[in-house]
Design a protein around this motif. Structure first.
Motif, PDB file in Angstrom:
ATOM      1  N   UNK A  81      53.837  30.837  44.028  1.00  0.00           N
ATOM      2  CA  UNK A  81      52.594  30.074  43.891  1.00  0.00           C
ATOM      3  C   UNK A  81      51.399  31.024  43.987  1.00  0.00           C
ATOM      4  N   UNK A  82      50.523  30.951  42.976  1.00  0.00           N
ATOM      5  CA  UNK A  82      49.245  31.669  43.040  1.00  0.00           C
ATOM      6  C   UNK A  82      48.154  30.640  43.273  1.00  0.00           C
ATOM      7  N   UNK A  83      47.254  30.905  44.216  1.00  0.00           N
ATOM      8  CA  UNK A  83      46.029  30.118  44.314  1.00  0.00           C
ATOM      9  C   UNK A  83      44.937  30.883  43.590  1.00  0.00           C
ATOM     10  N   UNK A  84      44.241  30.190  42.694  1.00  0.00           N
ATOM     11  CA  UNK A  84      43.207  30.843  41.898  1.00  0.00           C
ATOM     12  C   UNK A  84      41.860  30.203  42.202  1.00  0.00           C
ATOM     13  N   UNK A  85      40.967  30.976  42.834  1.00  0.00           N
ATOM     14  CA  UNK A  85      39.585  30.526  42.963  1.00  0.00           C
ATOM     15  C   UNK A  85      38.916  30.983  41.673  1.00  0.00           C
ATOM     16  N   UNK A  86      38.650  30.067  40.768  1.00  0.00           N
ATOM     17  CA  UNK A  86      38.278  30.466  39.406  1.00  0.00           C
ATOM     18  C   UNK A  86      36.964  31.244  39.391  1.00  0.00           C
ATOM     19  N   UNK A  87      36.876  32.152  38.446  1.00  0.00           N
ATOM     20  CA  UNK A  87      35.697  33.004  38.304  1.00  0.00           C
ATOM     21  C   UNK A  87      35.650  33.503  36.871  1.00  0.00           C
ATOM     22  N   UNK A  88      34.444  33.724  36.387  1.00  0.00           N
ATOM     23  CA  UNK A  88      34.286  34.173  35.013  1.00  0.00           C
ATOM     24  C   UNK A  88      34.769  35.614  34.864  1.00  0.00           C
ATOM     25  N   UNK A  89      35.044  35.986  33.613  1.00  0.00           N
ATOM     26  CA  UNK A  89      35.538  37.334  33.340  1.00  0.00           C
ATOM     27  C   UNK A  89      34.393  38.221  32.849  1.00  0.00           C
ATOM     28  N   UNK A  90      34.296  39.422  33.408  1.00  0.00           N
ATOM     29  CA  UNK A  90      33.316  40.384  32.913  1.00  0.00           C
ATOM     30  C   UNK A  90      33.762  40.932  31.582  1.00  0.00           C
ATOM     31  N   UNK A  91      32.805  41.476  30.815  1.00  0.00           N
ATOM     32  CA  UNK A  91      31.410  41.689  31.100  1.00  0.00           C
ATOM     33  C   UNK A  91      30.584  40.563  30.474  1.00  0.00           C
ATOM     34  N   UNK A  92      29.329  40.344  30.860  1.00  0.00           N
ATOM     35  CA  UNK A  92      28.689  40.993  31.997  1.00  0.00           C
ATOM     36  C   UNK A  92      29.340  40.557  33.309  1.00  0.00           C
ATOM     37  N   UNK A  93      29.107  41.347  34.314  1.00  0.00           N
ATOM     38  CA  UNK A  93      29.675  41.090  35.627  1.00  0.00           C
ATOM     39  C   UNK A  93      29.160  39.764  36.175  1.00  0.00           C
ATOM     40  N   UNK A  94      30.040  38.937  36.671  1.00  0.00           N
ATOM     41  CA  UNK A  94      29.622  37.692  37.308  1.00  0.00           C
ATOM     42  C   UNK A  94      30.706  37.278  38.281  1.00  0.00           C
ATOM     43  N   UNK A  95      30.305  36.834  39.441  1.00  0.00           N
ATOM     44  CA  UNK A  95      31.309  36.377  40.412  1.00  0.00           C
ATOM     45  C   UNK A  95      31.415  34.856  40.410  1.00  0.00           C
ATOM     46  N   UNK A  96      30.605  34.209  39.559  1.00  0.00           N
ATOM     47  CA  UNK A  96      30.522  32.745  39.626  1.00  0.00           C
ATOM     48  C   UNK A  96      31.588  32.073  38.776  1.00  0.00           C
ATOM     49  N   UNK A  97      31.736  30.794  39.013  1.00  0.00           N
ATOM     50  CA  UNK A  97      32.895  30.109  38.433  1.00  0.00           C
ATOM     51  C   UNK A  97      32.748  29.803  36.948  1.00  0.00           C
ATOM     52  N   UNK A  98      33.827  29.859  36.249  1.00  0.00           N
ATOM     53  CA  UNK A  98      34.139  29.083  35.060  1.00  0.00           C
ATOM     54  C   UNK A  98      35.654  29.148  34.932  1.00  0.00           C
ATOM     55  N   UNK A  99      36.196  28.540  33.889  1.00  0.00           N
ATOM     56  CA  UNK A  99      37.658  28.445  33.841  1.00  0.00           C
ATOM     57  C   UNK A  99      38.282  29.457  32.889  1.00  0.00           C
ATOM     58  N   UNK A 100      37.516  30.500  32.560  1.00  0.00           N
ATOM     59  CA  UNK A 100      38.029  31.499  31.606  1.00  0.00           C
ATOM     60  C   UNK A 100      39.297  32.170  32.115  1.00  0.00           C
ATOM     61  N   UNK A 101      39.319  32.507  33.395  1.00  0.00           N
ATOM     62  CA  UNK A 101      40.517  33.186  33.921  1.00  0.00           C
ATOM     63  C   UNK A 101      41.728  32.262  33.846  1.00  0.00           C
ATOM     64  N   UNK A 102      41.519  31.022  34.249  1.00  0.00           N
ATOM     65  CA  UNK A 102      42.601  30.034  34.289  1.00  0.00           C
ATOM     66  C   UNK A 102      43.252  29.838  32.915  1.00  0.00           C
ATOM     67  N   UNK A 103      42.399  29.767  31.872  1.00  0.00           N
ATOM     68  CA  UNK A 103      42.967  29.460  30.553  1.00  0.00           C
ATOM     69  C   UNK A 103      43.671  30.656  29.916  1.00  0.00           C
ATOM     70  N   UNK A 104      43.341  31.878  30.365  1.00  0.00           N
ATOM     71  CA  UNK A 104      43.965  33.038  29.697  1.00  0.00           C
ATOM     72  C   UNK A 104      45.461  33.111  29.943  1.00  0.00           C
ATOM     73  N   UNK A 105      45.952  32.391  30.947  1.00  0.00           N
ATOM     74  CA  UNK A 105      47.386  32.552  31.231  1.00  0.00           C
ATOM     75  C   UNK A 105      48.183  31.348  30.733  1.00  0.00           C
ATOM     76  N   UNK A 106      47.595  30.599  29.784  1.00  0.00           N
ATOM     77  CA  UNK A 106      48.250  29.350  29.417  1.00  0.00           C
ATOM     78  C   UNK A 106      49.523  29.535  28.603  1.00  0.00           C
ATOM     79  N   UNK A 107      49.763  30.724  28.084  1.00  0.00           N
ATOM     80  CA  UNK A 107      50.930  30.901  27.212  1.00  0.00           C
ATOM     81  C   UNK A 107      52.039  31.744  27.828  1.00  0.00           C
ATOM     82  N   UNK A 108      52.084  31.848  29.153  1.00  0.00           N
ATOM     83  CA  UNK A 108      53.067  32.754  29.749  1.00  0.00           C
ATOM     84  C   UNK A 108      54.185  32.046  30.496  1.00  0.00           C
ATOM     85  N   UNK A 109      54.153  30.715  30.537  1.00  0.00           N
ATOM     86  CA  UNK A 109      55.287  30.005  31.142  1.00  0.00           C
ATOM     87  C   UNK A 109      55.093  29.559  32.581  1.00  0.00           C
ATOM     88  N   UNK A 110      53.824  29.444  32.997  1.00  0.00           N
ATOM     89  CA  UNK A 110      53.553  28.969  34.360  1.00  0.00           C
ATOM     90  C   UNK A 110      53.128  27.501  34.347  1.00  0.00           C
TER      91      UNK A 110
END
Ligand code: TPP
Ligand code: SF4
Ligand code: MG
Lengths: 448, 296
Positions: free
Chosen positions: A132-161
């Protein structure tokens, strides 16, 4: 008492912090309501799930999960090994190997950490390791940002999780406990990710009912893994490989890559039933439910128009529909909880007689449109009576998703539907382009 | 003394004839025994094991992505500790030079810095053999590979030195041409708690360009010319191993040309380049000499 109040109702604790409860926090950790952040809710769930091995690497906004787990171990509240690695790639590599050695394992990360883990994600799925991974969602750089969006979450949608999205801290805790049980089900054996919006949930205190340990143990018994490399006396000769031996041919050789991957896909598809079963079992035992475990519905009974969103965006829409209903619109919300496996049948069934769907994506499938939007369009393609669908992009890099953005989006969409305008071209809400001097859409670099 | 007869690798692996790595692996498993759990990254060793349901070894094997050997060992050890089995099972990480000195160096550094209780063995065939002989950080000076057609311009990384800087309790070098030396070292490593590192030269007929029957003699030449030095570093104390000890005296060493000329990968080296080698070898030995003198 708070838990009882919400019994048999969709649990939605967001926003309403009960200050009196903060003052009443008792020293006994469990069987009590605590006012805690989303990150700490995740850490408490790991503690009560009695994870055997944790390995993680700090990143904003996930770091407090790691710190809290370290504190639990130091205080003797959790008897686990915490491998403090030098990168997220190693964190998930540790988790994979520890899981293959038979332990219950988990980790937590955000954005760049998840991307650095990327190589290990299909590995975990292919080896059918219930991490189990817990993901506190955050946007992907660049530009650098620590704030949320769901970009990280959606990038792994095709790997079987298996991928879950949460809307409040109680849901984070509850989903974690369910996620372990689902992942370790012998009909599933799949890794899972429990996501929640960075800062909006990860760092916001909300009341969370932590269940009695004995009841958690009853709900979530120790792992009975399909693979356990530490069983060296029983693993001999031809079989000591990591990949599970699903089918054997007469010659005694194991099947090939194609069959492993076929089995992975089938298990993912079939896991939807188990996800619902475990959600129902959880509701019976602990009295809290999250829609049907797949999606949550808000005021949809009489609605012809539906807002479709995930996580923080769906939460914000709850406020927006109050105003839209006051205008006379029959509008409700579907908040997607299970993002993978993609619940196309449930969604098709729900949307079959709806007229309008307005999708708000806190992500983009770059070069196309919001992922929730285009996936829903594809899923509903086979319906005889196709609803009108329009997608909007909102809140990238943590840009506030305001109630008025959602309201204006709904108005715009309904207007376009009336005029027969349907397009996949992305429509961003809440942009401040007027603050960019002389911005020329057709020639960004020369316009400065 | 002889090596034990019990084998932990079945005959008919998919390694090439005369593969140095297969010999090293056999010797290591003989020393460590049945209660060993091996983790292996992408490399020729994956090919030796076989894929998806096949496995040519009798011990349990975990297959891990290329960069993660050290981390995977940490995960296995953590899980064994979780179950109270850490004293029952020896964890062996076995990786190539690419997997060790290049892509896996971070995970390895992290694992040994954390004091993970395991043995890490790097079999060094001095290039990425599995993918078709490309240069690695461990490819020696002057070697032709498919990515250094003009010959490599820099010397190989001194990986044991990097590991020594981590302050681990045991480091050893080895080569299959001296099997008892290697066997004894693995036996010793098994009894030491903490991170143990082996760097083992692994002659490779197709990658180095020599006849498969010569694997043992090429390995001997590597030692006899002073190019490959067998030693142990136990708790910071350096000890030359027996097969190498006489070569502290430069006059006893065979000329490096004998080693270089036996392999196609060093072909077309100029006199100038051979001179560079001589200096390189002299310097290595001078360091060792100084070190031994300081210790005494
Ligand atoms: C992330 C990643 N990059 C590249 C590869 C391709 N690859 C597989 S094995 C290998 C070379 C292995 O070299 P080495 O570790 O020296 O082992 P050898 O093949 O020489 O035994 C490479 C580049 C891979 N498997 N994973
Ligand atoms: S290429 Fe070299 S190292 Fe790889 S199997 Fe063949 S001989 Fe062994
Ligand atoms: Mg190599």
């Amino acid at each position: 008492m708070y838990g009882r109040m919400s019994r048999k109702r969709d649990y939605y604790g967001g926003g309403e912090i009960l200050m009196s409860l903060i003052e009443n926090q008792k020293t006994n950790i469990d069987n009590d309501i605590k006012i805690i952040t989303g990150n700490h809710a995740a850490a408490h769930a790991f503690r009560q799930a009695r994870v055997g091995v944790v390995s993680a690497y700090p990143i904003t906004p996930q770091s407090p999960v790691v710190e809290k787990i370290a504190e639990f171990i130091a205080n003797g509240k959790l008897n686990a090994r915490f491998v403090k690695v030098e990168s997220e790639h190693s964190a998930l590599a540790v988790c994979c190997a520890a899981s293959a050695t038979g332990s219950r394992v988990g980790t937590a990360t955000s954005a760049h950490g998840l991307e650095l883990m990327y190589e290990m994600l299909p590995w975990a799925a292919g080896n059918r390791l219930p991490i189990i991974i817990n993901l506190a969602t955050r946007s992907l750089g660049a530009p650098w940002s620590v704030w949320t969006d769901h970009s990280d979450f959606i990038t792994i949608r095709d790997v079987g999780w298996i991928q879950y999205m949460c809307e409040n801290n109680q849901e984070i805790y509850d989903t974690n406990l369910q996620a372990f049980k689902i992942a370790e089900n012998s009909r599933v054996f799949l890794p899972s990710i429990v996501a929640y919006d960075g800062y909006i949930l990860s760092h916001t205190m909300m009341p969370v009912k932590l269940e009695n340990q004995e009841e958690v143990d009853e709900f979530l018994p120790p792992i009975n893994h399909h693979i356990n490399l530490s069983n060296i006396s029983t693993i001999k000769g031809i079989d000591p490989v990591t990949t599970p031996n699903i089918i054997k041919r007469i010659e005694g050789t194991a099947p090939g890559y194609y069959e492993f991957r076929y089995a992975l896909q089938r298990s993912l598809e079939n896991s939807i039933d188990i996800i619902k079963e475990v959600h129902d079992e959880f509701t019976k035992k602990f009295g809290r439910s999250y829609g049907n475990g797949i999606y949550k519905i808000i005021q949809t009974e009489d609605a012809d128009t539906i807002i479709y969103a995930m996580g923080s965006v769906a939460s914000q829409a709850r406020v927006a529909i109050k105003k839209l209903r006051a205008e006379g619109l029959k509008i409700g919300i579907v908040s997607l909880k299970l993002f993978r496996p993609y619940p196309y049948e449930d969604l098709r069934d729900f949307f079959k007689d709806k007229e309008n769907i307005i999708v708000f994506d806190r992500d983009i499938g770059y070069g196309y449109e919001g992922v929730l939007s285009y996936e829903l369009k594809a899923a509903l393609y086979s319906l005889k009576k196709k609803p009108n669908i329009k997608g909007f992009i909102v809140g990238l890099g943590g840009r506030d998703v305001k109630t008025e953005h959602i309201i204006s989006g709904v108005h715009k969409a309904l207007n376009q539907f009336k005029q027969g305008i349907f397009t996949n071209k992305t429509d961003f809400l809440g942009l401040s382009l007027d603050e960019l001097n002389d911005y020329d859409e057709s020639n960004y670099f020369d316009s400065r | 003394m002889d090596l034990p007869e019990e084998e932990f690798i079945y005959p008919g692996t998919r390694a090439c004839a005369g593969c140095g790595m297969a010999l090293i692996y056999r010797i290591a498993l003989k020393a460590l025994g049945a209660k060993t759990l091996v983790t292996v990254p992408a490399s020729c060793l994956t090919v030796l094991h076989g894929m998806q349901g096949f496995c040519s070894t009798k011990v349990s094997v975990y297959h891990t992505p290329f960069a993660t050997t050290g981390a995977s060992a940490s995960g296995i050890v953590a899980s064994l500790e979780d179950k109270g089995l850490e004293n029952e099972i020896t964890v062996l990480a076995f990786a190539g030079d690419g997997g060790t000195t290049d892509i896996g160096i971070q995970a390895l550094s992290g694992a040994v810095e954390r004091g993970t209780n395991f043995i890490y063995a790097c079999y060094d065939n001095e290039a990425y053999m599995n993918t078709g002989v490309q240069r690695s950080g461990s490819t020696p000076y002057g070697v032709k590979t498919t990515t250094t057609p003009e010959g490599k311009l820099s010397h190989k990384k001194d990986m044991p030195k990097i590991l020594e800087a981590h302050g681990i309790p045991y480091i050893a070098t080895g080569i299959a041409s001296y099997p008892l030396d290697l066997f004894e070292k693995f036996k010793k490593a098994r009894t030491i708690h903490g991170s143990k590192y082996f760097h083992i030269l692994s002659p490779c007929p197709p990658g180095w360009g020599y006849d498969p029957k010569d694997t043992i003699s090429i390995g001997r030449l590597a030692v006899q010319t002073g190019f490959w030095i067998l030693y142990e570093i136990e708790n910071g104390i350096f000890k030359l191993s027996k097969p190498s000890s006489r070569y502290l005296d430069p006059l006893k060493r065979k000329p490096i040309e004998e080693y270089l000329k036996a392999q196609k990968r060093f072909s077309e080296m100029t006199q100038q380049q051979i001179k560079v080698y001589k200096v390189y070898i002299d310097n290595m030995w001078k360091d060792i000499k100084r070190r031994i003198e300081c210790q005494n």
